[in-house]
Design a protein around this motif. Structure first.
Motif, PDB file in Angstrom:
ATOM      1  N   GLY A  91      39.500  33.220  35.468  1.00  0.00           N
ATOM      2  CA  GLY A  91      38.350  32.335  35.572  1.00  0.00           C
ATOM      3  C   GLY A  91      37.073  33.022  36.005  1.00  0.00           C
ATOM      4  O   GLY A  91      36.145  32.364  36.493  1.00  0.00           O
ATOM      5  N   LEU A  92      36.993  34.337  35.807  1.00  0.00           N
ATOM      6  CA  LEU A  92      35.847  35.097  36.312  1.00  0.00           C
ATOM      7  C   LEU A  92      34.794  35.411  35.254  1.00  0.00           C
ATOM      8  O   LEU A  92      33.701  35.859  35.594  1.00  0.00           O
ATOM      9  N   VAL A  93      35.099  35.190  33.978  1.00  0.00           N
ATOM     10  CA  VAL A  93      34.174  35.623  32.933  1.00  0.00           C
ATOM     11  C   VAL A  93      32.847  34.879  33.017  1.00  0.00           C
ATOM     12  O   VAL A  93      31.772  35.501  33.105  1.00  0.00           O
ATOM     13  N   LEU A  94      32.881  33.555  32.988  1.00  0.00           N
ATOM     14  CA  LEU A  94      31.635  32.792  33.025  1.00  0.00           C
ATOM     15  C   LEU A  94      30.890  32.961  34.350  1.00  0.00           C
ATOM     16  O   LEU A  94      29.670  33.183  34.348  1.00  0.00           O
ATOM     17  N   PRO A  95      31.568  32.868  35.516  1.00  0.00           N
ATOM     18  CA  PRO A  95      30.850  33.138  36.767  1.00  0.00           C
ATOM     19  C   PRO A  95      30.243  34.540  36.811  1.00  0.00           C
ATOM     20  O   PRO A  95      29.152  34.729  37.368  1.00  0.00           O
ATOM     21  N   SER A  96      30.927  35.505  36.206  1.00  0.00           N
ATOM     22  CA  SER A  96      30.399  36.870  36.202  1.00  0.00           C
ATOM     23  C   SER A  96      29.151  36.974  35.335  1.00  0.00           C
ATOM     24  O   SER A  96      28.223  37.728  35.651  1.00  0.00           O
ATOM     25  N   LEU A  97      29.113  36.227  34.236  1.00  0.00           N
ATOM     26  CA  LEU A  97      27.904  36.220  33.409  1.00  0.00           C
ATOM     27  C   LEU A  97      26.727  35.616  34.169  1.00  0.00           C
ATOM     28  O   LEU A  97      25.598  36.117  34.084  1.00  0.00           O
ATOM     29  N   VAL A  98      26.990  34.544  34.906  1.00  0.00           N
ATOM     30  CA  VAL A  98      25.927  33.950  35.730  1.00  0.00           C
ATOM     31  C   VAL A  98      25.480  34.942  36.798  1.00  0.00           C
ATOM     32  O   VAL A  98      24.280  35.106  37.063  1.00  0.00           O
ATOM     33  N   VAL A 133      41.865  38.047  46.833  1.00  0.00           N
ATOM     34  CA  VAL A 133      41.317  38.714  45.653  1.00  0.00           C
ATOM     35  C   VAL A 133      42.248  39.831  45.193  1.00  0.00           C
ATOM     36  O   VAL A 133      42.530  39.988  43.997  1.00  0.00           O
ATOM     37  N   THR A 134      42.742  40.610  46.162  1.00  0.00           N
ATOM     38  CA  THR A 134      43.667  41.693  45.821  1.00  0.00           C
ATOM     39  C   THR A 134      44.942  41.147  45.195  1.00  0.00           C
ATOM     40  O   THR A 134      45.451  41.689  44.204  1.00  0.00           O
ATOM     41  N   LEU A 135      45.453  40.059  45.768  1.00  0.00           N
ATOM     42  CA  LEU A 135      46.670  39.449  45.232  1.00  0.00           C
ATOM     43  C   LEU A 135      46.449  38.947  43.808  1.00  0.00           C
ATOM     44  O   LEU A 135      47.320  39.112  42.939  1.00  0.00           O
ATOM     45  N   ALA A 136      45.289  38.351  43.556  1.00  0.00           N
ATOM     46  CA  ALA A 136      44.997  37.846  42.214  1.00  0.00           C
ATOM     47  C   ALA A 136      44.917  38.985  41.204  1.00  0.00           C
ATOM     48  O   ALA A 136      45.457  38.898  40.096  1.00  0.00           O
ATOM     49  N   ILE A 137      44.252  40.074  41.592  1.00  0.00           N
ATOM     50  CA  ILE A 137      44.102  41.212  40.678  1.00  0.00           C
ATOM     51  C   ILE A 137      45.450  41.879  40.425  1.00  0.00           C
ATOM     52  O   ILE A 137      45.821  42.160  39.277  1.00  0.00           O
ATOM     53  N   VAL A 138      46.195  42.124  41.497  1.00  0.00           N
ATOM     54  CA  VAL A 138      47.501  42.769  41.349  1.00  0.00           C
ATOM     55  C   VAL A 138      48.459  41.868  40.571  1.00  0.00           C
ATOM     56  O   VAL A 138      49.207  42.328  39.700  1.00  0.00           O
ATOM     57  N   GLY A 139      48.423  40.565  40.872  1.00  0.00           N
ATOM     58  CA  GLY A 139      49.295  39.638  40.153  1.00  0.00           C
ATOM     59  C   GLY A 139      48.995  39.604  38.670  1.00  0.00           C
ATOM     60  O   GLY A 139      49.905  39.590  37.834  1.00  0.00           O
TER      61      GLY A 139
END
Length: 290
Positions: free
Chosen positions: A66-73, A163-169
């Protein structure tokens, strides 16, 4: 230095296109250009509602956290805050991502690998977004009247852990099929090809991995066939009769892709071939001369 990077990138792209036109086929340059234009136009511009939904799901769903659109903003905010050369560089990254994602969602077949260039650059803004959010935590907690340093520290550590858990997962989910794949059918079938097919014989097929793993001469369908196959099987906008190829080799190879496309179904059903080897999903058929 931006101009130097742009010039280098365009030069590499130009050299790639020249080599592609010169080496992609045995015909004249004009014929190769025509084949490249026809196949590219069909693959690059596909307007299909189902594929649009698939593209949106990839960009806003759990696959991208879910980071693509927030990252564009966040990228837009970073551009507005920057100035000078830094602003120009960030603006170039943002414009590239927006245009690429727009094409991926609204005008492509939306296979995940097609989104990779924009997703890779999107991580720049995603990292900036996460770092900015982390740095803003103390101010946010103060506004919420949380002043205890222990609580602030706990929230910061918890945020980093999540955040680390989300990335590693996410990495584990993506890499698990690769690390746990124990299927060696392709390698075993390639070894069978080299053992069965006599020197000088040609094998018709559409399994590129076998061509990579073996030294047997493999004859693939004509250039431009992939676009027709995708439209016939994936989108249903082309007929398989447009793709039918008459094998000319002594052997016929049918694997996962060839079976999915069905390009050799009629030849096998005609009884002109006899199966001489099978390894998992890969089959080798020999022409009987009938």
């Amino acid at each position: 230095w931006f101009a130097a990077v742009l010039f280098t990138a365009m030069s590499v792209w130009a050299m790639w296109m020249v080599l592609l036109v010169l080496l992609m086929g045995s015909g004249h340059i004009a014929e190769n250009v025509r084949l490249l234009r026809d196949s590219s136009s069909g693959a690059l511009l596909i307007v299909n509602a189902d594929r649009m939904l698939a593209g949106l799901k990839l960009l806003i769903g759990p696959s991208s956290l879910g980071l693509v659109l927030p990252s564009l903003v966040a990228g837009l905010v970073a551009v507005l805050r920057a100035d000078g050369k830094r602003r120009f560089g960030l603006q170039a990254l943002l414009v590239f991502q927006v245009l690429w994602f727009a094409w991926f969602v609204f005008a492509s077949i939306a296979w995940p690998r097609y989104a990779f260039p924009a997703l890779a650059l999107n991580m720049v803004f995603a990292g900036w977004l996460i770092l900015s959010a982390f740095r803003s935590l103390p101010d946010i907690l103060v506004r919420l009247r949380v002043t205890s340093p222990h609580v602030v520290r706990f929230v910061q550590v918890s945020t980093v852990a999540l955040v680390t858990l989300a990335i590693v997962g996410s990495a584990v989910v993506q890499l698990r099929p690769i690390t746990q794949n124990r299927n060696h059918d392709a390698r075993q079938f390639a070894a069978s090809l080299e053992r069965i097919v006599p020197p000088g014989a040609v094998v018709d097929g559409w399994e590129p991995e076998i061509g990579f793993l073996s030294n047997v001469a493999i004859q693939y369908p004509p250039l431009g066939s992939l676009d027709t196959a995708v439209r016939a099987r994936w989108l249903g906008t082309a007929a398989m009769e447009d793709l039918r190829v008459e094998p000319k080799g002594e052997f016929l190879m049918v694997g996962p892709f060839g079976r999915w496309v069905g390009i050799y179904d009629q030849e096998i059903a005609s009884g002109a071939y006899e199966r001489v080897e099978q390894v998992g999903a890969y089959e080798l058929w020999e022409h009987t001369g009938k």
